[in-house]
Write a protein that holds these residues in place. Structure first.
Motif, PDB file in Angstrom:
ATOM      1  N   ILE A 227      40.123   5.517 -53.069  1.00  0.00           N
ATOM      2  CA  ILE A 227      39.599   6.571 -52.278  1.00  0.00           C
ATOM      3  C   ILE A 227      38.548   6.334 -51.384  1.00  0.00           C
ATOM      4  N   ASN A 228      38.257   5.065 -51.094  1.00  0.00           N
ATOM      5  CA  ASN A 228      36.771   4.643 -50.343  1.00  0.00           C
ATOM      6  C   ASN A 228      37.419   4.566 -49.006  1.00  0.00           C
ATOM      7  N   ALA A 229      38.541   4.571 -48.512  1.00  0.00           N
ATOM      8  CA  ALA A 229      39.215   4.523 -47.743  1.00  0.00           C
ATOM      9  C   ALA A 229      39.139   6.316 -46.856  1.00  0.00           C
ATOM     10  N   LEU A 230      39.894   6.811 -47.863  1.00  0.00           N
ATOM     11  CA  LEU A 230      39.567   8.458 -47.131  1.00  0.00           C
ATOM     12  C   LEU A 230      37.884   8.818 -47.385  1.00  0.00           C
ATOM     13  N   THR A 231      37.136   8.238 -47.925  1.00  0.00           N
ATOM     14  CA  THR A 231      35.885   8.812 -47.792  1.00  0.00           C
ATOM     15  C   THR A 231      35.164   8.740 -46.128  1.00  0.00           C
ATOM     16  N   LEU A 232      35.433   7.294 -46.317  1.00  0.00           N
ATOM     17  CA  LEU A 232      35.069   6.569 -44.945  1.00  0.00           C
ATOM     18  C   LEU A 232      35.484   7.279 -43.430  1.00  0.00           C
ATOM     19  N   ASP A 233      37.050   7.669 -43.912  1.00  0.00           N
ATOM     20  CA  ASP A 233      37.499   8.091 -43.047  1.00  0.00           C
ATOM     21  C   ASP A 233      36.938  10.179 -42.894  1.00  0.00           C
ATOM     22  N   LEU A 234      36.567  10.334 -43.732  1.00  0.00           N
ATOM     23  CA  LEU A 234      36.379  11.851 -43.782  1.00  0.00           C
ATOM     24  C   LEU A 234      34.652  11.964 -42.930  1.00  0.00           C
ATOM     25  N   LEU A 235      33.774  10.566 -43.297  1.00  0.00           N
ATOM     26  CA  LEU A 235      32.202  10.471 -42.954  1.00  0.00           C
ATOM     27  C   LEU A 235      32.693   9.988 -41.483  1.00  0.00           C
ATOM     28  N   LYS A 236      33.832   9.175 -40.516  1.00  0.00           N
ATOM     29  CA  LYS A 236      34.056   8.902 -39.695  1.00  0.00           C
ATOM     30  C   LYS A 236      34.188  10.464 -38.889  1.00  0.00           C
ATOM     31  N   GLN A 237      34.573  11.449 -39.234  1.00  0.00           N
ATOM     32  CA  GLN A 237      35.280  12.569 -38.953  1.00  0.00           C
ATOM     33  C   GLN A 237      33.877  13.087 -38.544  1.00  0.00           C
ATOM     34  N   ILE A 238      33.549  13.597 -39.889  1.00  0.00           N
ATOM     35  CA  ILE A 238      32.201  14.614 -40.013  1.00  0.00           C
ATOM     36  C   ILE A 238      30.791  14.075 -39.247  1.00  0.00           C
ATOM     37  N   ILE A 239      30.953  12.967 -38.302  1.00  0.00           N
ATOM     38  CA  ILE A 239      29.885  12.107 -37.365  1.00  0.00           C
ATOM     39  C   ILE A 239      30.501  12.709 -35.943  1.00  0.00           C
ATOM     40  N   ARG A 240      31.678  12.644 -35.813  1.00  0.00           N
ATOM     41  CA  ARG A 240      32.683  12.674 -34.765  1.00  0.00           C
ATOM     42  C   ARG A 240      32.213  14.434 -34.356  1.00  0.00           C
ATOM     43  N   ASP A 241      32.072  15.274 -35.291  1.00  0.00           N
ATOM     44  CA  ASP A 241      32.166  16.955 -35.270  1.00  0.00           C
ATOM     45  C   ASP A 241      30.838  16.911 -35.388  1.00  0.00           C
ATOM     46  N   LEU A 242      29.387  16.582 -35.948  1.00  0.00           N
ATOM     47  CA  LEU A 242      28.712  17.234 -35.755  1.00  0.00           C
ATOM     48  C   LEU A 242      27.887  17.454 -34.327  1.00  0.00           C
ATOM     49  N   PRO A 243      27.548  16.246 -33.700  1.00  0.00           N
ATOM     50  CA  PRO A 243      27.131  17.505 -31.904  1.00  0.00           C
ATOM     51  C   PRO A 243      27.847  18.352 -32.446  1.00  0.00           C
ATOM     52  N   LYS A 244      29.213  18.995 -32.186  1.00  0.00           N
ATOM     53  CA  LYS A 244      30.346  20.321 -31.567  1.00  0.00           C
ATOM     54  C   LYS A 244      29.335  21.565 -32.536  1.00  0.00           C
ATOM     55  N   ILE A 245      28.730  20.777 -33.890  1.00  0.00           N
ATOM     56  CA  ILE A 245      28.442  21.994 -34.998  1.00  0.00           C
ATOM     57  C   ILE A 245      27.196  21.774 -34.848  1.00  0.00           C
ATOM     58  N   HIS A 246      26.163  21.165 -34.489  1.00  0.00           N
ATOM     59  CA  HIS A 246      24.748  21.539 -34.454  1.00  0.00           C
ATOM     60  C   HIS A 246      24.888  22.134 -33.396  1.00  0.00           C
ATOM     61  N   ASP A 247      25.824  22.171 -32.102  1.00  0.00           N
ATOM     62  CA  ASP A 247      25.559  23.023 -30.809  1.00  0.00           C
ATOM     63  C   ASP A 247      25.754  24.239 -31.266  1.00  0.00           C
ATOM     64  N   ILE A 248      26.969  24.226 -31.987  1.00  0.00           N
ATOM     65  CA  ILE A 248      26.989  26.260 -32.262  1.00  0.00           C
ATOM     66  C   ILE A 248      26.262  26.694 -33.863  1.00  0.00           C
ATOM     67  N   TRP A 249      26.242  25.317 -34.797  1.00  0.00           N
ATOM     68  CA  TRP A 249      25.391  26.659 -35.562  1.00  0.00           C
ATOM     69  C   TRP A 249      23.523  25.906 -36.048  1.00  0.00           C
ATOM     70  N   GLY A 250      23.097  25.125 -35.100  1.00  0.00           N
ATOM     71  CA  GLY A 250      21.834  24.506 -35.096  1.00  0.00           C
ATOM     72  C   GLY A 250      21.988  23.515 -35.738  1.00  0.00           C
ATOM     73  N   GLU A 251      20.912  23.168 -36.623  1.00  0.00           N
ATOM     74  CA  GLU A 251      20.594  22.005 -37.267  1.00  0.00           C
ATOM     75  C   GLU A 251      20.959  22.189 -38.638  1.00  0.00           C
TER      76      GLU A 251
ATOM     77  N   PRO B 106      26.598  34.114 -35.672  1.00  0.00           N
ATOM     78  CA  PRO B 106      25.179  35.515 -35.452  1.00  0.00           C
ATOM     79  C   PRO B 106      24.527  34.217 -33.679  1.00  0.00           C
ATOM     80  N   SER B 107      23.928  32.455 -34.998  1.00  0.00           N
ATOM     81  CA  SER B 107      23.603  31.751 -33.105  1.00  0.00           C
ATOM     82  C   SER B 107      24.618  31.450 -32.479  1.00  0.00           C
ATOM     83  N   ARG B 108      25.236  31.214 -32.418  1.00  0.00           N
ATOM     84  CA  ARG B 108      26.707  31.434 -31.476  1.00  0.00           C
ATOM     85  C   ARG B 108      26.556  32.743 -30.571  1.00  0.00           C
ATOM     86  N   VAL B 109      26.473  34.124 -30.903  1.00  0.00           N
ATOM     87  CA  VAL B 109      26.839  34.922 -29.966  1.00  0.00           C
ATOM     88  C   VAL B 109      25.343  34.780 -29.224  1.00  0.00           C
TER      89      VAL B 109
END
Ligand SMILES: Cc1cc2nc3c(=O)[nH]c(=O)nc-3n(C[C@H](O)[C@H](O)[C@H](O)COP(=O)(O)O)c2cc1C
Length: 832
Positions: free
Chosen positions: A366-390, A625-628
């Protein structure tokens, strides 16, 4: 030939295995034995030639084994078995015996060949034969594979094919202590005592086997109606009777398990089934008996396989984050996402988190999975912020991870060494942490808070919350458990009271409340009334891959409401973002302005409100709405158009104005001057006789009750199947229509009556898009709504009339859109 015969004889004579040949008459006398046989047994050929081989047997040779050999010989079969034998000097050995009939040209068995090996003396690899040591040295009970062989024999001999297979397991607890505190022979004596007690109670169609130091199996062929639990209770009770060793009494305990009502064809699987029952019964509390099913075993086995593939899945990146938006319930703006683990297994397909999370927890991944997901989130964050803001992303932490200090430090380190801003990641923890781990969890949550993570208390209301608990854990958010949302209606006072209480608490203790599991608009409204301001659930969006949450630049209003195709898409149900299939048939955009409300269930009051829905729906355009707004503002031409269209507004490029602009355009999409319109204006020749007959029937039969007004429908809501409900292919059971909007029982399967202008251009028909011919649609309406079987002529006339409702479709010039700029959010690939 002679030479070959000589070689063949030498092969026998000098073989490393014992070889005997017996004549197949009288009592199977030995006519030949080789040197190895004599060395192995200590006998001289002269002493044994002419005798039956049973002289090798003795006190501990099992009668069941003798029977099995005797049966094989009488049936002239090949046979292999391990049998307890004795040498001339009386020492025992395990003999791996192979018997083979020798037949003449007519197929008659004339001789029997026996090949013997002393198991102890042969090479290790040879010893891994299936019948290795079939009997346990101490108890002389068969081992489980041997027990299965014996059961198979009983099945054949006694003709018990109409019986059922029943397997029971008994683990005796307390023997390890006996071994430790007294000695091995004390424990052995206890085992023998238990064996005697068990054996004394068994029927002859049951086999008792020893499966481990303190483990017994009973495999039986029993008639239908056999009460396995009762029988096993009897057996287990005998374990509880204290055993007397060296004048002292010892109390033992048991764990029992059983699987019953199995077809006899599963006999070969008995060992596997028993090992499952043993392993799982052992983990229950003492002196209990648990019943398992064949499905339990299959599932456990599949779980085992799945667990084995977790490390590879982690390595190959098979786990991914699905993001479910959390919305401000007033503005419907996305304010955050919950990141949820998903697993697409290459062989088993999609595995639900309800299944793989416990497997990861139990197997230490479970720890390995959680770290894996955390890394994915960190990777996705800039894209998410770009579209949905902070916006905030939350990740779930297992209670196991939460009490693991080292892991928490690693988690913080990974988050801090990345470029992600910790403030934007929150931690979701379940409320019902075990009391044992409480202090450690509280300590680690404080460490996470200090590192900038917000804490969300998940599944709130199902655990053992206390106010001090909320305060001690320092939660900034509390998520009301979906159980309280699921059945939320204005009448469900219990759930409403709980929600009110949580909202009151939130004001006093300064945390925010999130409601999850919202599936209906009515639930969202009730929650808002009670002061819950943040919500998530299928009603807004299902969790999905990030790529599918970000819109492409391809799907537009015109994709489903194609002005060149009668204002819809000619599909049963539309295709939207990521090539997902929508749930209902797209209604025509032509004359939509005349409808009383929009959508089949009328959930949007007007076209502007309607326009906002598909833009945001994950299954349609999947934007926000924010992306539009960001997209529009990135293109100078749009800014100019909006300034012209909404003069005097300080910031005209808004989501609302986008919807108003679309509404204004849609209001132009009307189709006047249908033949029927001319007829209404007094031109008697505008309709031919059949069309007039159709109009007469349309009015006489009562179609006008629902299809009336300027749009010949679209004005009100009616139950589909008023008189007789059509089958699921036309009226799918899962789609309850307006009920989802109003949550009122009388609105089940209620839909807005379809507007009938241009109906000939908009097949297929109904909200399900299941009917492709207008004739069939008219006939279905006759039976379902009017209780009338319209005849063919009547149907044809009505259809002729309906075709007279086709008006002048507006000519639309296909626009060339202004080009994107560097600031325009990038489209995503619709195929993940
Ligand atoms: C060729 C041959 C070799 C045999 N070798 C052995 C042996 O090594 N050990 C043994 O216990 N039984 C051996 N047997 C089996 C016994 O001779 C006998 O058939 C068996 O015990 C069943 O018969 P019963 O129930 O009348 O004793 C052999 C039988 C044959 C035909």
């Amino acid at each position: 030939m002679e030479e070959i015969a000589e070689i063949a004889f030498r092969c026998f004579d000098k073989s490393d295995s014992g070889v005997v040949i017996c004549h197949c008459r009288d009592d199977l006398p030995i006519i030949y034995c080789n040197e190895t046989f004599c060395q192995m047994t200590g006998y001289d050929p002269v002493e044994i030639v002419g005798q039956n081989c049973r002289f090798l047997q003795g006190e501990d040779t099992s009668q069941q084994v003798r029977d099995a050999i005797g049966l094989a010989i009488s049936e002239h079969r090949r046979y292999r078995i391990v049998v307890r034998n004795y040498r001339k000097d009386g020492t025992p050995f395990w003999n791996d015996l192979y018997l083979s009939p020798i037949r003449d040209d007519n197929g008659t068995t004339t001789h029997y060949l026996g090949i013997q090996n002393d198991i102890e003396s042969v090479d290790r690899s040879l010893r891994s034969v299936p019948f290795n040591f079939p009997y346990d040295d101490l108890t002389q009970l068969p081992t489980p594979p041997m027990a299965v062989e014996l059961l198979k024999m009983a099945l054949e001999r006694k003709g018990l094919q109409d019986h059922q297979l029943c397997l029971a397991t008994i683990t005796v607890n307390g023997l390890t202590l006996l071994r430790g505190f007294l000695n091995n022979s004390a424990a052995d004596a206890a085992i023998l005592e238990i064996r005697n007690r068990l054996q004394a109670q068994l029927q002859d169609t049951c086999v008792l086997a020893r499966a481990g130091d303190a483990e017994f199996i009973v495999a039986g062929l029993v008639p239908e109606g056999f009460n396995a639990r009762e029988r096993l209770e009897h057996l287990c009770r005998s374990v509880l009777k204290p055993v007397r060793i060296n004048g002292q009494h010892f109390q033992l305990t048991y764990n029992g398990g059983f699987i019953q009502k199995l077809p006899v064809s599963l006999i070969e699987e008995s060992v596997r089934l028993c090992s499952f029952a043993l392993a799982h019964a052992r983990s229950q509390s003492r002196n209990t008996i648990v019943e398992f099913t064949h499905d339990d075993v299959e599932r456990a086995w599949a779980d085992q396989t799945l667990t084995g593939s977790i490390p590879t899945a982690l390595e190959k990146g098979e786990f991914y984050c699905a993001y479910q938006p959390q919305l401000n319930l007033i503005t419907r703006e996305v304010i955050g996402f919950e990141a949820l683990a998903r697993w697409d297994h290459p062989t088993f397909g999609t595995i639900s988190p309800g299944r793989f999370i416990p497997l990861c927890e139990n197997s230490g991944h479970i720890n390995a999975l959680t770290l894996d997901l955390l890394k994915q989130i960190i990777r996705d964050l800039p894209k998410i912020h770009d579209i949905w803001g902070e916006v905030d992303i939350s990740i779930n932490l297992s209670p196991l991870s939460l009490v693991d200090d080292e892991f928490i430090q690693e988690f913080i380190r990974v988050a801090q060494t990345s470029r992600a801003d910790n403030d934007k990641i929150s931690i979701e923890v379940v409320e019902n942490l075990s009391i044992d781990g409480y202090d450690s969890a509280a300590h680690n949550l404080n460490a996470l808070k200090a590192a900038g993570f917000d804490i969300i208390l998940d599944d709130f209301g199902t655990g053992y919350s206390s106010l001090s608990y909320i305060r001690k854990l320092g939660a900034s958010f509390v998520k009301i458990d979906r159980d309280f949302i699921m059945n939320l209606t204005p009448d469900n006072q219990d759930d409403l009271e709980i929600i009110r209480a949580v909202v009151t608490l939130s004001r006093q203790f300064d945390f925010k409340v999130i409601a999850e599991g919202i599936e209906k608009q009515a639930q969202a409204e009730l929650l808002l009334n009670e002061g819950v301001l943040i919500g998530q659930g299928y009603f807004f969006a299902r969790p999905d891959r990030l790529s599918r949450l970000i819109g492409s630049h391809l799907i537009s209003c015109n994709t489903c409401h194609n002005v060149g195709l009668g204002g819809d898409d000619d599909l049963s149900t539309s295709i939207g973002h990521g090539w997902q299939k929508g749930p209902r048939n797209a209604p025509t955009v032509f004359n939509a302005v005349f409808n009383a409300a929009q959508f089949w269930d009328g959930r949007a009051a007007d076209l502007a409100e309607q326009a906002k829905g598909p833009v945001q729906a994950g299954v349609e355009m999947s934007s926000t709405p924010s992306r539009v707004v960001k997209t529009l503002k990135s293109i100078p031409e749009y800014i100019e158009h909006f300034e012209n269209a909404f003069p005097g507004q300080e910031d005209p490029v808004t989501f609302d104005n986008m919807a108003t602009a679309i509404e204004a355009y849609e209001a132009t999409l009307i189709t006047p001057d249908a033949p029927f319109d001319h007829y209404l204006r007094g031109d008697q020749t505008a309709l031919n006789e059949t069309e007039k007959e159709g109009l007469r029937l349309f009015m006489d039969r009562g179609c006008t009750a629902c299809h009336s007004g300027v749009n010949v429908g679209g004005q009100n809501y009616y139950p589909f199947g008023l008189v007789s409900r059509p089958g699921g292919e036309i009226l799918p059971e899962g789609d309850k229509g307006r009920f989802t909007v109003t949550d009122t029982a009388s609105d089940e399967y209620v839909f807005r009556a379809a507007p009938l202008r241009n109906i000939e251009l908009t097949a297929p028909y109904f909200h399900s898009g299941a009917v492709w011919s207008l004739e069939e649609a008219v006939a279905v309406m006759g039976t379902a709504q009017l209780g009338t079987e319209l005849n063919e002529g009547e149907v044809d006339s009505i259809v002729a009339f309906l075709k007279s409702l086709t008006g002048n479709v507006p000519e639309v010039t296909y626009p060339v859109l202004p080009a994107s700029t560097a600031g325009t959010p990038k489209p995503v690939d619709m195929v993940p």
